[in-house]
Design an enzyme around this catalytic site. Structure first.
Site, mmCIF file in Angstrom:
data_model
loop_
_atom_site.group_PDB
_atom_site.id
_atom_site.type_symbol
_atom_site.label_atom_id
_atom_site.label_comp_id
_atom_site.label_asym_id
_atom_site.label_seq_id
_atom_site.Cartn_x
_atom_site.Cartn_y
_atom_site.Cartn_z
ATOM 1 N N ARG A 194 0.832 -1.212 0.000
ATOM 2 C CA ARG A 194 0.000 0.000 0.000
ATOM 3 C C ARG A 194 0.864 1.258 0.000
ATOM 4 O O ARG A 194 0.535 2.244 -0.653
ATOM 5 C CB ARG A 194 -0.966 -0.003 1.189
ATOM 6 C CG ARG A 194 -1.831 1.243 1.273
ATOM 7 C CD ARG A 194 -3.097 1.043 2.110
ATOM 8 N NE ARG A 194 -2.816 0.469 3.415
ATOM 9 C CZ ARG A 194 -2.239 1.115 4.445
ATOM 10 N NH1 ARG A 194 -1.903 2.386 4.309
ATOM 11 N NH2 ARG A 194 -2.032 0.508 5.594
ATOM 12 N N TYR A 232 -18.511 13.703 -15.734
ATOM 13 C CA TYR A 232 -18.838 12.332 -15.360
ATOM 14 C C TYR A 232 -19.733 12.344 -14.118
ATOM 15 O O TYR A 232 -19.454 13.071 -13.152
ATOM 16 C CB TYR A 232 -17.554 11.531 -15.113
ATOM 17 C CG TYR A 232 -17.847 10.160 -14.585
ATOM 18 C CD1 TYR A 232 -18.512 9.228 -15.368
ATOM 19 C CD2 TYR A 232 -17.520 9.807 -13.291
ATOM 20 C CE1 TYR A 232 -18.825 7.975 -14.876
ATOM 21 C CE2 TYR A 232 -17.820 8.552 -12.791
ATOM 22 C CZ TYR A 232 -18.475 7.640 -13.586
ATOM 23 O OH TYR A 232 -18.799 6.411 -13.091
ATOM 24 N N ASP A 282 -9.810 15.091 -16.817
ATOM 25 C CA ASP A 282 -10.261 13.700 -16.924
ATOM 26 C C ASP A 282 -10.131 13.329 -18.403
ATOM 27 O O ASP A 282 -10.886 13.817 -19.243
ATOM 28 C CB ASP A 282 -11.705 13.580 -16.436
ATOM 29 C CG ASP A 282 -12.186 12.127 -16.402
ATOM 30 O OD1 ASP A 282 -11.693 11.314 -17.212
ATOM 31 O OD2 ASP A 282 -13.074 11.818 -15.586
ATOM 32 N N LYS A 341 -12.034 1.748 -18.489
ATOM 33 C CA LYS A 341 -12.592 1.967 -19.827
ATOM 34 C C LYS A 341 -11.561 1.577 -20.901
ATOM 35 O O LYS A 341 -11.209 0.432 -21.011
ATOM 36 C CB LYS A 341 -13.063 3.418 -19.947
ATOM 37 C CG LYS A 341 -13.828 3.930 -18.706
ATOM 38 C CD LYS A 341 -15.184 3.275 -18.532
ATOM 39 C CE LYS A 341 -15.851 3.606 -17.191
ATOM 40 N NZ LYS A 341 -16.031 5.018 -16.886
HETATM 41 C C1 LIG Z 1 -16.180 5.729 -15.759
HETATM 42 C C2 LIG Z 1 -15.630 7.096 -15.650
HETATM 43 C C3 LIG Z 1 -15.062 7.543 -14.444
HETATM 44 C C4 LIG Z 1 -15.059 6.699 -13.190
HETATM 45 O O1 LIG Z 1 -14.243 5.576 -13.304
HETATM 46 P P1 LIG Z 1 -14.504 4.181 -12.521
HETATM 47 O O2 LIG Z 1 -13.380 3.333 -12.991
HETATM 48 O O3 LIG Z 1 -15.869 3.712 -12.916
HETATM 49 O O4 LIG Z 1 -14.444 4.489 -11.060
HETATM 50 C C5 LIG Z 1 -14.525 8.813 -14.425
HETATM 51 N N1 LIG Z 1 -14.552 9.617 -15.507
HETATM 52 C C6 LIG Z 1 -15.100 9.226 -16.669
HETATM 53 C C7 LIG Z 1 -15.109 10.157 -17.830
HETATM 54 C C8 LIG Z 1 -15.654 7.955 -16.775
HETATM 55 O O5 LIG Z 1 -16.225 7.575 -17.937
#
Ligand SMILES: *Cc1c(COP(=O)(O)O)cnc(C)c1O
Length: 374
Positions: free
Chosen positions: A45, A97, A167, A192
């Protein structure tokens, strides 16, 4: 290995591998929480693991910074926001998001900090918001696919010493590298495109500053949002094919967006690669490709959109995005997404055969669009 002589598509494949003669080609899953004392690494960790480090090295090379792996995109986002002092002022796009929006709103309601919601496409309101402690940027936005003027906003923020986070989940590091445009931090949901197979949850923060890296590694250590060993291994494995997947899915998305725009049951297509998209020229000026997310609106309202989502045979009616398989959902059905048109379908275009995808979509929409194989 020599530093950075190769293109990003090669780095995806070459980086993050053990170098020693006789070493395995792939960094293995090191299934250990702790290590024999006496060296730098004692507990995972706090000090990481070789498996996380392989994932971090590949993503860091692509984004041009140091990457820190997290358990999910939200764990990465929460760690970044946790670095803000009480009373901080954050500016965020009103189409961001859903999880980020909910976390920002919860903390604002609890009095921890305040949030100014801005229109992602009104660049002037962002460059006028440099008195905030943090600009939270996302582009293209989820799910409206607005394109933010990242070069202008990030440049202004750097001049005004205002901290910025981007992001970069939708664009992927192949589509844009915000650190190179002046961002302080980049976050990804590695769940993703980076993982790319809808079989894991992971996230990452990337920073170009040693100080920022220290701070965020400290947040991971103390908040505990650490990735699993298998998940990190799978992200690295997924990254090996990111270039191939992004190219195939992007080409499919461009073709489907064009065909959807001609479909009589489709009232609006939102895809930055379409010349009709208000952010098309802007996206073309700093992005490489336009991604593989397509949002479109159908006539007949939410009921018609729900019917289309439930009547596909190939495209899965599912949330999330960025897998090799195509998925779609009616995003406005989600709580907190009231700004999204009720009849909007968000399509995550995968790597299947284009004509199979179009046949499936056209059938779900009522078989009155351009013929398959056109
Ligand atoms: C899915 C998503 C997140 C969150 O990610 P997780 O892996 O589901 O916690 C953040 N930003 C965007 C643009 C996303 O599509």
């Amino acid at each position: 290995m020599s530093r950075n002589p190769w293109s990003p598509r090669t780095q995806l494949i070459a980086a993050g591998r053990p170098a020693a003669v006789g070493a395995p080609l792939n960094t293995p899953i090191v299934a250990a929480s702790n290590y024999t004392l006496g060296a730098a690494r004692d507990y995972a960790r706090g000090h990481g693991t070789p498996t996380w480090e392989a994932m971090e090295e590949v993503i860091g090379r692509l984004e041009g910074g140091s990457a820190i792996a997290f358990a999910s995109g939200m764990a990465a986002i929460a760690a970044v926001l946790d670095t803000l002092p009480v009373g901080a002022r954050v500016a965020a796009p009103h189409d961001c998001y859903a999880g980020t929006g909910a976390l920002l709103r919860d903390a604002a309601a609890a009095g921890r900090w305040s949030v100014t919601w801005l229109d992602p496409t009104e660049t002037g309101s962002w460059t006028a918001a440099l008195d905030h402690d943090l600009l939270w940027l996302e582009s293209p936005t989820n799910p409206m696919l607005h394109v933010m003027d990242l070069p202008t906003i990030l440049h202004a923020a750097r001049q005004g010493r205002c901290r910025t986070v981007v992001d970069n989940t939708f664009a992927t590091p192949l589509g844009q590298q915000p650190l190179r445009l002046g961002a302080d931090l980049v976050v990804h949901s590695a769940t993703k495109y980076l993982g790319g197979h809808s079989d894991l949850m992971a996230g990452v923060v990337v920073t170009s500053e040693a100080e920022g890296e220290e701070l965020l590694r400290g947040r991971r250590t103390l908040l505990g949002g650490t990735p699993g060993m298998l998940e990190a291994f799978l992200v690295t494995r997924g990254l090996r094919t990111l270039g191939l997947r992004v190219d195939a899915a992007g080409a499919n998305a461009a073709a489907l967006a064009e065909r959807l725009a001609e479909h009589p049951e489709v009232t609006r297509v939102r895809y930055p690669g379409l010349p009709s998209h208000p952010g098309h020229a802007l996206a073309a000026s700093f992005m490489d490709g336009f991604g593989a997310m397509v949002s479109f609106e159908v006539s007949g309202g939410s009921a018609r959109a729900d019917r289309a989502c439930r009547s596909t045979a190939l495209i899965r009616h599912a949330t999330s995005l960025g897998g090799v398989e195509s998925t779609m959902e009616r995003r406005g059905a989600l709580a907190g997404q009231e700004h999204v048109p009720a009849e909007l379908i968000r399509l995550s275009v995968g790597c299947e055969d284009l004509e199979d995808l179009w046949t499936d979509l056209a059938a779900a929409l009522g078989r009155s669009g351009p013929a398959p194989g056109r």
